[in-house]
Design an enzyme around this catalytic site. Sequence first.
Site, PDB file in Angstrom:
ATOM      1  N   GLY A  63       2.743  -3.939  -4.013  1.00 18.86           N
ATOM      2  CA  GLY A  63       2.347  -4.240  -5.392  1.00 18.86           C
ATOM      3  C   GLY A  63       2.613  -3.036  -6.279  1.00 18.86           C
ATOM      4  NE  ARG A  64      -1.976   1.366  -7.551  1.00 19.92           N
ATOM      5  CZ  ARG A  64      -2.785   0.847  -6.646  1.00 19.92           C
ATOM      6  NH1 ARG A  64      -2.529   0.993  -5.363  1.00 19.92           N
ATOM      7  NH2 ARG A  64      -3.858   0.188  -7.013  1.00 19.92           N
ATOM      8  CD  GLU A 116       1.038  -9.135   2.593  1.00 23.75           C
ATOM      9  OE1 GLU A 116       0.065  -8.367   2.432  1.00 23.75           O
ATOM     10  OE2 GLU A 116       0.962 -10.191   3.216  1.00 23.75           O
ATOM     11  N   GLY A 119       0.764  -1.229   0.000  1.00 24.58           N
ATOM     12  CA  GLY A 119       0.000   0.000   0.000  1.00 24.58           C
ATOM     13  C   GLY A 119       0.796   1.280   0.000  1.00 24.58           C
ATOM     14  CB  CYS A 146     -19.684   0.570 -27.714  1.00 27.60           C
ATOM     15  SG  CYS A 146     -18.956   0.337 -29.330  1.00 27.60           S
ATOM     16  CE1 TYR A 159      -3.607  -4.285  -7.722  1.00 27.26           C
ATOM     17  CE2 TYR A 159      -1.938  -2.563  -7.620  1.00 27.26           C
ATOM     18  CZ  TYR A 159      -2.649  -3.577  -7.015  1.00 27.26           C
ATOM     19  OH  TYR A 159      -2.381  -3.909  -5.716  1.00 27.26           O
TER      20      TYR A 159
END
Length: 455
Positions: free
Chosen positions: A294-295, A292, A254, A367, A396
């Site tokens: 991620g981003r 942990e 985070g 669309c 992501y």
Amino acid sequence: MIDAPPRTRDTLPTPDTLLRRREQVVGDVARQAFIDDLHPLCGVVDLDTLDELMRSLSQAYPASMPALHTIAAKAITLRPVLTRFAQAGFGCEVASPGELQLALAAGFPAEHIVFDSPAKTATEIEQALALGISFNIDNFEELARVDQAVARVGGHRSVIGMRLNPQTGAGAIGAMSTATSTSKFGIGLADHRETVIAAFATRPWLTQLHVHSGSQGLSLEHAAEGVRLITDLAADITARTGHQQVRRIDIGGGLPVNFSSDDIVPTFADHRAVLERMVPELFDGTYGLVTEFGRALTAKAGTIVARVEYTKVTGGRQIAITHAGVQVATRTIFGPGEWPLRIEVYDAQGRHRAEQSQLQDIAGPACFTGDMLAVGRELPLVHQGDLVAVPDTGGYYFSTHFSYNALPRPAVYAVETDPDGGRRWSLVRRAQTIEQIVTEAGEPSLVPLPIRPCD
Ligand SMILES: *Cc1c(COP(=O)(O)O)cnc(C)c1O
């Protein structure tokens, strides 16, 4: 005393380096014809940047500290990229049977995998125990299920922890905040503190505490407050049981990412400094550490490159219709306020356009009206056949494909500097084919099913 932290800012790429790498990426994509009518967009992972981000995390902590840094698989479900993390000594945080199998296939040893799903089935719990995979229990009903599984399996090598919700409140993005008093994740610390201590006191195999309190839109101090609270809980468990039962603190991920420029802020070193100030006992050798992220480990390493199919003027507004929309930038399209992305404009040969800016909309191919990558953005005038690059999309964006309109998953390529200074390209993931889309749309015709007879 702990060793002085190395100056990790020095190991991180500068904004100039990130821009130069991206300009080379788009130039190469144009030259190598990765983009054509069948494949009007692609993703690129810059492995040099990825390696530097990994190193900056490892070096933010003293080498003497027992730390398992895991990559959160959901941020980047690309097998050879995960293998690169495994080869660098990283572990992998997984949250589903698919991510678990992917982590094993990518080469992470079982003892470097942490399984965090809030909805683990009995089968998944037994499999984790059998493989020696660490996992964090999300709620008291899961605890009862793990009691049974542990009794059945007998000896196991898994590090088993409990996920706590520190209930410290929301950040700027409500849907991303994991530590509100009513968040769905973990056991509420304020609600159930005594029950949690009692649960540890009667289960010597519970040896880890987990909190994932950071997220995009949250200050480092706010996130560290969650770690502060579970470290206090670990001390209370020690006081109750009379020995150091909690051996590892899993602080989750985070760390926010700066999507507004090529500055990498905050850094892992910034994060560590706040932790060290607010939770010094995390660094005194009492506990092992699990992270942990991620981003923050991936975003700056990725770029989406898409072709501009048409441009037009509607209601006085310049609109460019590109091939990058909701299928690849799902979160940005549905939450443009919370997840804005930068756009860069290149000509068809991959040269960065630098003309004077004007107000433009950058649309995706899907669309529905909301499929807009950017609305009312000051950009060099976009022309038909140009390429748009979308920076900071390594986390992501290549793992959260949205199959609306049956738009295919784009190919993802990787680039890195080889030993003689050249650029080496490789294929990470093939584009999904139109044939695959048709196959996955169901059986060629209805398949009759046998009905179970009633008794
Ligand atoms: C999603 C998630 C992470 C990674 O979060 P980032 O914001 O990408 O760093 C880590 N741990 C858990 C439990 C998660 O759900």
